[in-house]
Scaffold this motif. Structure first.
Motif, PDB file in Angstrom:
ATOM      1  N   GLU A  72       0.831  -1.201   0.000  1.00  0.00           N
ATOM      2  CA  GLU A  72       0.000   0.000   0.000  1.00  0.00           C
ATOM      3  C   GLU A  72       0.870   1.257   0.000  1.00  0.00           C
ATOM      4  O   GLU A  72       0.591   2.222  -0.717  1.00  0.00           O
ATOM      5  CB  GLU A  72      -0.924   0.014   1.221  1.00  0.00           C
ATOM      6  CG  GLU A  72      -1.814   1.251   1.268  1.00  0.00           C
ATOM      7  CD  GLU A  72      -2.651   1.331   2.539  1.00  0.00           C
ATOM      8  OE1 GLU A  72      -3.191   2.414   2.807  1.00  0.00           O
ATOM      9  OE2 GLU A  72      -2.744   0.317   3.258  1.00  0.00           O
ATOM     10  N   MET A  73       1.955   1.224   0.783  1.00  0.00           N
ATOM     11  CA  MET A  73       2.852   2.361   0.825  1.00  0.00           C
ATOM     12  C   MET A  73       3.587   2.512  -0.505  1.00  0.00           C
ATOM     13  O   MET A  73       3.831   3.623  -0.975  1.00  0.00           O
ATOM     14  CB  MET A  73       3.865   2.200   1.968  1.00  0.00           C
ATOM     15  CG  MET A  73       3.234   1.890   3.319  1.00  0.00           C
ATOM     16  SD  MET A  73       1.927   3.048   3.778  1.00  0.00           S
ATOM     17  CE  MET A  73       2.853   4.542   3.944  1.00  0.00           C
ATOM     18  N   ALA A  74       3.933   1.390  -1.116  1.00  0.00           N
ATOM     19  CA  ALA A  74       4.603   1.428  -2.416  1.00  0.00           C
ATOM     20  C   ALA A  74       3.690   2.042  -3.468  1.00  0.00           C
ATOM     21  O   ALA A  74       4.139   2.837  -4.310  1.00  0.00           O
ATOM     22  CB  ALA A  74       5.029   0.029  -2.828  1.00  0.00           C
ATOM     23  N   ALA A  75       2.415   1.685  -3.435  1.00  0.00           N
ATOM     24  CA  ALA A  75       1.460   2.249  -4.394  1.00  0.00           C
ATOM     25  C   ALA A  75       1.299   3.742  -4.174  1.00  0.00           C
ATOM     26  O   ALA A  75       1.200   4.519  -5.137  1.00  0.00           O
ATOM     27  CB  ALA A  75       0.109   1.545  -4.260  1.00  0.00           C
ATOM     28  N   PHE A  76       1.279   4.166  -2.919  1.00  0.00           N
ATOM     29  CA  PHE A  76       1.182   5.593  -2.609  1.00  0.00           C
ATOM     30  C   PHE A  76       2.404   6.331  -3.150  1.00  0.00           C
ATOM     31  O   PHE A  76       2.282   7.395  -3.785  1.00  0.00           O
ATOM     32  CB  PHE A  76       1.081   5.784  -1.096  1.00  0.00           C
ATOM     33  CG  PHE A  76       1.198   7.217  -0.654  1.00  0.00           C
ATOM     34  CD1 PHE A  76       0.098   8.062  -0.702  1.00  0.00           C
ATOM     35  CD2 PHE A  76       2.410   7.724  -0.194  1.00  0.00           C
ATOM     36  CE1 PHE A  76       0.209   9.397  -0.298  1.00  0.00           C
ATOM     37  CE2 PHE A  76       2.525   9.047   0.203  1.00  0.00           C
ATOM     38  CZ  PHE A  76       1.416   9.875   0.151  1.00  0.00           C
ATOM     39  N   TYR A  77       3.596   5.795  -2.920  1.00  0.00           N
ATOM     40  CA  TYR A  77       4.829   6.425  -3.391  1.00  0.00           C
ATOM     41  C   TYR A  77       4.858   6.482  -4.914  1.00  0.00           C
ATOM     42  O   TYR A  77       5.301   7.471  -5.497  1.00  0.00           O
ATOM     43  CB  TYR A  77       6.027   5.637  -2.872  1.00  0.00           C
ATOM     44  CG  TYR A  77       7.359   6.314  -3.078  1.00  0.00           C
ATOM     45  CD1 TYR A  77       7.843   7.226  -2.157  1.00  0.00           C
ATOM     46  CD2 TYR A  77       8.129   6.032  -4.211  1.00  0.00           C
ATOM     47  CE1 TYR A  77       9.067   7.846  -2.346  1.00  0.00           C
ATOM     48  CE2 TYR A  77       9.350   6.652  -4.407  1.00  0.00           C
ATOM     49  CZ  TYR A  77       9.817   7.552  -3.469  1.00  0.00           C
ATOM     50  OH  TYR A  77      11.027   8.181  -3.671  1.00  0.00           O
ATOM     51  N   GLN A  78       4.358   5.433  -5.539  1.00  0.00           N
ATOM     52  CA  GLN A  78       4.316   5.415  -7.002  1.00  0.00           C
ATOM     53  C   GLN A  78       3.441   6.551  -7.531  1.00  0.00           C
ATOM     54  O   GLN A  78       3.805   7.238  -8.488  1.00  0.00           O
ATOM     55  CB  GLN A  78       3.775   4.060  -7.471  1.00  0.00           C
ATOM     56  CG  GLN A  78       3.764   3.849  -8.971  1.00  0.00           C
ATOM     57  CD  GLN A  78       5.151   3.604  -9.542  1.00  0.00           C
ATOM     58  OE1 GLN A  78       6.100   3.389  -8.798  1.00  0.00           O
ATOM     59  NE2 GLN A  78       5.262   3.644 -10.854  1.00  0.00           N
ATOM     60  N   THR A  79       2.291   6.755  -6.896  1.00  0.00           N
ATOM     61  CA  THR A  79       1.363   7.801  -7.339  1.00  0.00           C
ATOM     62  C   THR A  79       1.880   9.194  -7.026  1.00  0.00           C
ATOM     63  O   THR A  79       1.776  10.109  -7.852  1.00  0.00           O
ATOM     64  CB  THR A  79      -0.002   7.601  -6.664  1.00  0.00           C
ATOM     65  OG1 THR A  79      -0.525   6.313  -7.026  1.00  0.00           O
ATOM     66  CG2 THR A  79      -0.988   8.673  -7.093  1.00  0.00           C
ATOM     67  N   GLU A  80       2.454   9.366  -5.849  1.00  0.00           N
ATOM     68  CA  GLU A  80       2.851  10.695  -5.382  1.00  0.00           C
ATOM     69  C   GLU A  80       4.209  11.150  -5.902  1.00  0.00           C
ATOM     70  O   GLU A  80       4.439  12.355  -6.052  1.00  0.00           O
ATOM     71  CB  GLU A  80       2.883  10.714  -3.849  1.00  0.00           C
ATOM     72  CG  GLU A  80       1.533  10.631  -3.195  1.00  0.00           C
ATOM     73  CD  GLU A  80       0.781  11.949  -3.248  1.00  0.00           C
ATOM     74  OE1 GLU A  80       1.433  13.002  -3.200  1.00  0.00           O
ATOM     75  OE2 GLU A  80      -0.459  11.915  -3.318  1.00  0.00           O
ATOM     76  N   VAL A  81       5.112  10.201  -6.171  1.00  0.00           N
ATOM     77  CA  VAL A  81       6.480  10.579  -6.510  1.00  0.00           C
ATOM     78  C   VAL A  81       6.921  10.010  -7.859  1.00  0.00           C
ATOM     79  O   VAL A  81       7.328  10.766  -8.748  1.00  0.00           O
ATOM     80  CB  VAL A  81       7.468  10.113  -5.404  1.00  0.00           C
ATOM     81  CG1 VAL A  81       8.906  10.501  -5.780  1.00  0.00           C
ATOM     82  CG2 VAL A  81       7.086  10.714  -4.066  1.00  0.00           C
TER      83      VAL A  81
END
Length: 227
Positions: free
Chosen positions: A132-141
């Motif tokens: 979930e954190m990886a998906a967030f980082y992918q979207t945000e950064v």
């Protein structure tokens, strides 16, 4: 005449208000340091609160979980910068080669040479444990970053400065030296045995030279007339 302490009851309240306003920033700074030093899994919210000089209960007033704290760190230290970087690409009037050079060198100055670049190492080492954190980082950064690099490469292709290529693959050629520097800074770069000869600015200049010589359109070779 000796001064006497102010009896204005508003002063302590104003100081407390300023302290309260500073707390989210202090918590984010402490969290960034600990995430980079220890990783996401090993960092405890109690440690973040202690380093920021507040109680765990105070931390939870601002961030309801460690995951929310992580997201806030990413937004403040990385994703909030993309509006500024996008505007720089829009306003740049030089060549696409100069724009790519500016982008890579300014990345080092603004992110790579700061604690925020440690988030790259964190995601590369822990993403598989926290999807979930990886998906967030992918979207945000990752995706906004790739969009910026894609724009620079397409700019050079459209102007005829860069040879036709697949920008989606070329993005990784631009990204690899930056990831290497981020990993180096937060691993061997801090080790007593690290090679002192690696200067980040010189390394990026060398990578840019190799990269741009591969990207640029070459004039057709002229053949000598037969004797």
């Amino acid at each position: 005449m000796p001064t006497t302490p102010s009896s204005n009851p508003a002063e302590p309240q104003a100081k407390r208000a300023r302290r309260k306003e500073a707390r989210p920033g202090e918590l984010l700074a402490a969290a960034l340091d600990l995430f980079v030093e220890k990783g996401f899994a090993a960092t405890r919210v109690e440690e973040v609160a202690q380093r920021a000089g507040v109680s765990k209960g105070t931390l939870f007033l601002y961030f309801h979980s460690k995951e929310e704290l992580f997201k806030a760190v990413v937004r403040q230290s990385l994703s909030a910068r993309f509006f500024e970087w996008s505007a720089e690409v829009d306003d740049f009037t030089g060549s696409s080669a100069d724009l790519l050079r500016h982008g890579m060198l300014s990345w080092w100055e603004r992110v790579g040479n700061t604690q925020a670049s440690g988030m790259t190492k964190l995601m590369l080492t822990e993403a598989h444990n926290f999807p979930e954190m990886a998906a967030f980082y992918q979207t945000e950064v990752a995706q906004p970053y790739q969009a910026l690099v894609r724009r620079i490469l397409q700019r050079g292709i459209d102007s005829g400065e860069f040879a036709p290529m697949d920008p989606e693959m070329a993005i990784y050629s631009v990204t690899a030296p930056l990831i290497f520097l981020a990993m180096w800074k937060h691993s061997m770069g801090n080790h007593p045995c690290a090679p002192a000869a690696l200067d980040p600015q010189e390394y990026l200049a060398s990578q840019l030279h190799i990269l741009l010589n591969g990207l640029r359109v070459r004039p057709p070779q002229t053949r000598l007339p037969p004797l």
